[in-house]
Scaffold this motif. Structure first.
Motif, PDB file in Angstrom:
ATOM      1  N   VAL A   1       3.754   6.674  -1.814  1.00 51.46           N
ATOM      2  CA  VAL A   1       5.153   6.787  -1.423  1.00 51.46           C
ATOM      3  C   VAL A   1       5.290   7.759  -0.264  1.00 51.46           C
ATOM      4  O   VAL A   1       4.729   8.858  -0.302  1.00 51.46           O
ATOM      5  CB  VAL A   1       6.030   7.268  -2.601  1.00 51.46           C
ATOM      6  CG1 VAL A   1       7.468   7.507  -2.140  1.00 51.46           C
ATOM      7  CG2 VAL A   1       5.997   6.254  -3.741  1.00 51.46           C
ATOM      8  N   VAL A   2       6.030   7.342   0.751  1.00 46.75           N
ATOM      9  CA  VAL A   2       6.476   8.242   1.815  1.00 46.75           C
ATOM     10  C   VAL A   2       7.994   8.279   1.710  1.00 46.75           C
ATOM     11  O   VAL A   2       8.652   7.233   1.749  1.00 46.75           O
ATOM     12  CB  VAL A   2       6.040   7.755   3.212  1.00 46.75           C
ATOM     13  CG1 VAL A   2       6.645   8.642   4.297  1.00 46.75           C
ATOM     14  CG2 VAL A   2       4.517   7.743   3.315  1.00 46.75           C
TER      15      VAL A   2
ATOM     16  N   GLY B   1      -2.615   3.919  -4.287  1.00 50.11           N
ATOM     17  CA  GLY B   1      -2.680   5.036  -5.214  1.00 50.11           C
ATOM     18  C   GLY B   1      -3.590   4.713  -6.389  1.00 50.11           C
ATOM     19  O   GLY B   1      -4.075   3.588  -6.540  1.00 50.11           O
ATOM     20  N   GLU B   2      -3.822   5.701  -7.229  1.00 54.01           N
ATOM     21  CA  GLU B   2      -4.698   5.518  -8.385  1.00 54.01           C
ATOM     22  C   GLU B   2      -3.922   4.905  -9.545  1.00 54.01           C
ATOM     23  O   GLU B   2      -2.891   5.418  -9.962  1.00 54.01           O
ATOM     24  CB  GLU B   2      -5.287   6.863  -8.814  1.00 54.01           C
ATOM     25  CG  GLU B   2      -6.217   7.483  -7.778  1.00 54.01           C
ATOM     26  CD  GLU B   2      -6.886   8.734  -8.307  1.00 54.01           C
ATOM     27  OE1 GLU B   2      -7.293   8.721  -9.487  1.00 54.01           O
ATOM     28  OE2 GLU B   2      -6.980   9.704  -7.557  1.00 54.01           O
ATOM     29  N   ASP B   3      -4.443   3.802 -10.073  1.00 49.84           N
ATOM     30  CA  ASP B   3      -3.791   3.131 -11.195  1.00 49.84           C
ATOM     31  C   ASP B   3      -3.791   4.030 -12.433  1.00 49.84           C
ATOM     32  O   ASP B   3      -4.785   4.687 -12.741  1.00 49.84           O
ATOM     33  CB  ASP B   3      -4.515   1.821 -11.527  1.00 49.84           C
ATOM     34  CG  ASP B   3      -4.122   0.697 -10.588  1.00 49.84           C
ATOM     35  OD1 ASP B   3      -3.191   0.907  -9.790  1.00 49.84           O
ATOM     36  OD2 ASP B   3      -4.743  -0.379 -10.648  1.00 49.84           O
TER      37      ASP B   3
ATOM     38  N   THR C   1       0.841  -1.194   0.000  1.00 49.83           N
ATOM     39  CA  THR C   1       0.000   0.000   0.000  1.00 49.83           C
ATOM     40  C   THR C   1       0.875   1.243   0.000  1.00 49.83           C
ATOM     41  O   THR C   1       0.568   2.241  -0.653  1.00 49.83           O
ATOM     42  CB  THR C   1      -0.914   0.021   1.233  1.00 49.83           C
ATOM     43  OG1 THR C   1      -1.760  -1.128   1.210  1.00 49.83           O
ATOM     44  CG2 THR C   1      -1.774   1.276   1.280  1.00 49.83           C
ATOM     45  N   VAL C   2       1.986   1.166   0.736  1.00 51.90           N
ATOM     46  CA  VAL C   2       2.920   2.285   0.858  1.00 51.90           C
ATOM     47  C   VAL C   2       4.339   1.774   0.667  1.00 51.90           C
ATOM     48  O   VAL C   2       4.705   0.735   1.214  1.00 51.90           O
ATOM     49  CB  VAL C   2       2.813   2.975   2.240  1.00 51.90           C
ATOM     50  CG1 VAL C   2       3.801   4.134   2.343  1.00 51.90           C
ATOM     51  CG2 VAL C   2       1.398   3.458   2.500  1.00 51.90           C
ATOM     52  N   VAL C   3       5.146   2.494  -0.103  1.00 51.81           N
ATOM     53  CA  VAL C   3       6.584   2.234  -0.200  1.00 51.81           C
ATOM     54  C   VAL C   3       7.295   3.386   0.496  1.00 51.81           C
ATOM     55  O   VAL C   3       6.988   4.554   0.260  1.00 51.81           O
ATOM     56  CB  VAL C   3       7.040   2.087  -1.661  1.00 51.81           C
ATOM     57  CG1 VAL C   3       8.565   2.054  -1.751  1.00 51.81           C
ATOM     58  CG2 VAL C   3       6.456   0.812  -2.257  1.00 51.81           C
ATOM     59  N   LEU C   4       8.253   3.026   1.354  1.00 50.18           N
ATOM     60  CA  LEU C   4       8.920   3.999   2.216  1.00 50.18           C
ATOM     61  C   LEU C   4      10.416   4.059   1.917  1.00 50.18           C
ATOM     62  O   LEU C   4      11.061   3.021   1.770  1.00 50.18           O
ATOM     63  CB  LEU C   4       8.701   3.611   3.681  1.00 50.18           C
ATOM     64  CG  LEU C   4       9.486   4.362   4.763  1.00 50.18           C
ATOM     65  CD1 LEU C   4       9.079   5.831   4.805  1.00 50.18           C
ATOM     66  CD2 LEU C   4       9.265   3.705   6.121  1.00 50.18           C
TER      67      LEU C   4
ATOM     68  N   ALA D   1      -0.758   7.880   4.960  1.00 48.13           N
ATOM     69  CA  ALA D   1      -0.705   7.182   3.671  1.00 48.13           C
ATOM     70  C   ALA D   1      -1.448   5.853   3.734  1.00 48.13           C
ATOM     71  O   ALA D   1      -2.159   5.480   2.795  1.00 48.13           O
ATOM     72  CB  ALA D   1       0.744   6.968   3.258  1.00 48.13           C
ATOM     73  N   LEU D   2      -1.318   5.137   4.839  1.00 49.78           N
ATOM     74  CA  LEU D   2      -2.013   3.858   4.982  1.00 49.78           C
ATOM     75  C   LEU D   2      -3.526   4.043   5.016  1.00 49.78           C
ATOM     76  O   LEU D   2      -4.273   3.255   4.434  1.00 49.78           O
ATOM     77  CB  LEU D   2      -1.539   3.146   6.250  1.00 49.78           C
ATOM     78  CG  LEU D   2      -0.152   2.502   6.168  1.00 49.78           C
ATOM     79  CD1 LEU D   2       0.360   2.143   7.566  1.00 49.78           C
ATOM     80  CD2 LEU D   2      -0.195   1.241   5.292  1.00 49.78           C
TER      81      LEU D   2
END
Length: 224
Positions: free
Chosen positions: A152-153, A196-198, A127-130, A190-191
């Motif tokens: 992305v964070v 995000g939108e494809d 869901t999130v890449v950090l 972010a979670l």
């Protein structure tokens, strides 16, 4: 090598500036060609089935990547989720000890080095890449994350800003000197927002980048 080069190609403006600082004479012979993403390979990969959202970190485990800070921040995240860390390096043992010390063994997984296919599956799952890195030439993992559909964070450094600008992805930045609470707040937000939108990205494929590089090669040959 730099004094003899007809052209010097860099993956980002951030990298070009750093190279020119050390080798000012190549300023007029340096260009940015960027880095591409294997868009089809990422988009066609099946994600893993997970009961909870995943925060993903990918990269070599070096001190400047600040994975230890990310682990501490994740411990304060108030959204049910898991942290997956892909990569190996000299900080692995220390990070592992920190995970145990914080009582996060059930929520944080260190998978070590994975091949491209497995890494792409986790990118599609996340869901999130950090990334909390203090310095990068680019940020390929973040560009791939955007294509995979993750938010992305990231630490607020020039290379990460460039990836955000060129990708059209959904980025949340934390200050380069962020503390645990600032990172935790960004991750929690972010979670809660979800994936995000494809399709909302503008990242070039490797074919486009290869064409840019070839144009520089031909120009250098023609000027010889």
């Amino acid at each position: 090598i730099f004094s003899r080069a007809a052209t010097v190609l860099c993956v980002s403006e951030a990298e070009r500036r750093r190279v020119v600082e050390d080798y000012p004479a190549i300023a007029d012979r340096s260009s940015v060609v960027g880095i591409g993403v294997d868009v089809d390979a990422v988009r066609e990969t099946e994600p893993y089935e997970r009961e909870r959202p995943v925060v993903l970190m990918v990269g070599r485990l070096e001190a400047y990547k600040q994975v230890d800070l990310a682990v501490e921040a994740f411990g304060s995240v108030n959204v049910p989720s898991d942290l997956v860390i892909i990569g190996s390096g000299p900080e692995r043992e220390r990070i592992s000890e920190r995970i145990s010390g914080l009582g996060l063994d059930g929520r944080v997984r260190m998978l070590g080095y994975l091949d491209d296919e497995e890494t792409r599956r986790w990118q599609r799952t996340a869901t999130v890449v950090l990334s909390m890195s203090r310095a990068e030439s680019f940020g390929l993992g973040l560009a791939e994350a955007v294509v995979a559909g993750a938010r992305v964070v990231a630490s607020d450094i020039p290379a990460h800003r460039e990836v955000s600008a060129m990708s059209g992805g959904e980025f949340s930045f934390v200050s380069a000197g962020a503390d645990r609470d600032e990172v935790a707040a960004a991750l929690s937000g972010a979670l809660r927002s979800g994936h995000g939108e494809d399709g909302h990205w503008t990242i070039p494929s490797w074919d486009i980048v290869a064409q840019r590089i070839a144009e520089h090669y031909f120009a250098a040959i023609s000027a010889a």
